[in-house]
Design an enzyme around this catalytic site. Structure first.
Site, short mmCIF file in Angstrom:
data_model
loop_
_atom_site.label_atom_id
_atom_site.label_comp_id
_atom_site.label_asym_id
_atom_site.label_seq_id
_atom_site.Cartn_x
_atom_site.Cartn_y
_atom_site.Cartn_z
N SER A 75 1.26 2.11 -6.57
CA SER A 75 0.16 2.75 -7.31
C SER A 75 1.09 3.49 -8.66
CB SER A 75 -0.53 3.70 -6.62
OG SER A 75 -1.18 3.38 -5.55
N LYS A 194 2.33 2.24 5.12
CA LYS A 194 2.70 3.38 4.11
C LYS A 194 1.49 4.20 4.29
CE LYS A 194 3.16 5.13 -0.44
NZ LYS A 194 2.80 4.59 -1.94
#
Length: 325
Positions: A75, A194
């Site tokens: 991200s 994650k």
């Protein structure tokens, strides 16, 4: 310690094995994810082209920090704003520049299963040791456990390298359901998760429910890294590691060695700056902080905007109040 030495010896061999066309899940079962990973930022020029020269300069500095590896095209790498060709080339550049003993985990998630499968193969060919696959979310109302299990299973079935699941509800509006994680943990080519949601009870429950599998959970933020270690996480993918990498690695060392009082003090000092470069001010703040600490952050790609003067002052306060600036 002997296990760690053995892994360092085997790691280059495993990387070569993972990139062969033959499907083999031995590498997934053996790859150790434990440690700290910065989800690296993508530097851009003033005209918003990828700045590979500055990227390589950052990589040289990161190579001197005891990271387990780097996450590329996560991200914080602004991957939604890059073309597929740029995403692959950035991964290729990182692998070429990074020491062989550092893992490269490449973001290969796309909205469709077919596109994710194809990009995963390209990331592996570009040198990724593992891929980080985010939940598809555009049709999030239909992304129930059945759909997500099918998606990740097809990706893992075809991937030449191990797969790490990625749940980031702040960005996707979708949390990977617990029952889906539990079922997917049984896949021999799905290595771990994650989890960026920050729900420590959920992380602890995932660790508990997958303990029979060789499944590894990574905290998705520095703000709850110590707490995640307490409930069984093996490491973290932390935006703040782009700025305070050595400090995050020190927190990992304190947690792993059971020095909890020292870890608590360090963790508390990291909470405010971490919040500033993630949920409060986001990627533009992360890039600004990188500039203050000697890295190349630079501009974001549109439509992300630079910080306002007031936001920049707030960011500086968040770092100075805890003694980092």
């Amino acid at each position: 310690m002997q296990c760690a030495r053995a892994w360092r010896v085997l790691s280059p061999l495993l990387r070569a094995a993972q990139r062969t066309p033959t499907r083999s899940y031995t590498a997934a079962a053996r790859m150790d994810l434990s440690g700290i990973y910065p989800p690296i930022a993508t530097p851009f020029t003033a005209t918003e082209d990828v700045d590979y020269q500055r990227l390589e300069a950052n990589l040289k500095k990161y190579a001197e920090i005891p990271f387990k590896g780097l996450v590329v095209q996560g991200s914080n790498g602004e991957y939604p704003y890059l073309t597929e060709e740029e995403r692959v080339e950035v991964v290729r550049t990182v692998r070429r520049s990074l020491p062989a003993d550092k893992l490269v985990m490449a973001g290969s998630g796309c909205e469709s299963t077919k596109a994710t499968v194809l990009l995963t193969e390209k990331m592996a060919a570009a040198g990724a040791d593992a891929v980080l696959v985010v939940t598809p979310c555009f049709y999030k109302g239909k992304m129930d456990s059945r759909a997500l299990i099918q998606h990740f299973t097809k990706v893992a079935d075809s991937s030449p390298v191990p797969v790490v699941l990625y749940s980031v509800p702040a960005n996707t509006g979708l949390e990977l359901p617990l029952d889906a994680v539990t079922q997917l943990s049984q896949h021999p080519n799905i290595l771990g998760l994650k989890d960026s949601g920050g729900d420590i009870t959920r992380i602890g429950l995932i660790v508990h429910k997958t303990k029979a599998q060789d499944f590894q959970v990574l905290a998705g933020s520095a703000g709850f890294l110590m707490a995640a270690y307490c409930v069984g996480a093996v490491g973290g993918v932390c935006a703040l590691a782009n700025v305070l990498g050595r400090e995050l690695c020190e927190l990992e060392r304190l947690c792993v060695s059971g020095r909890w009082e020292e870890a608590r003090v360090l963790q508390q000092r990291l909470i405010e700056p971490n919040a500033a470069v993630t949920r409060k001010l986001g990627v533009p703040a992360l890039k600004q902080a990188m500039e203050w600490f000697g890295f190349h952050g630079g501009v974001c790609r549109s439509p992300l905007q630079p910080l306002t003067e007031a936001e920049t002052q707030q960011l500086r306060r968040d770092f100075t109040s805890t003694g980092w600036l």
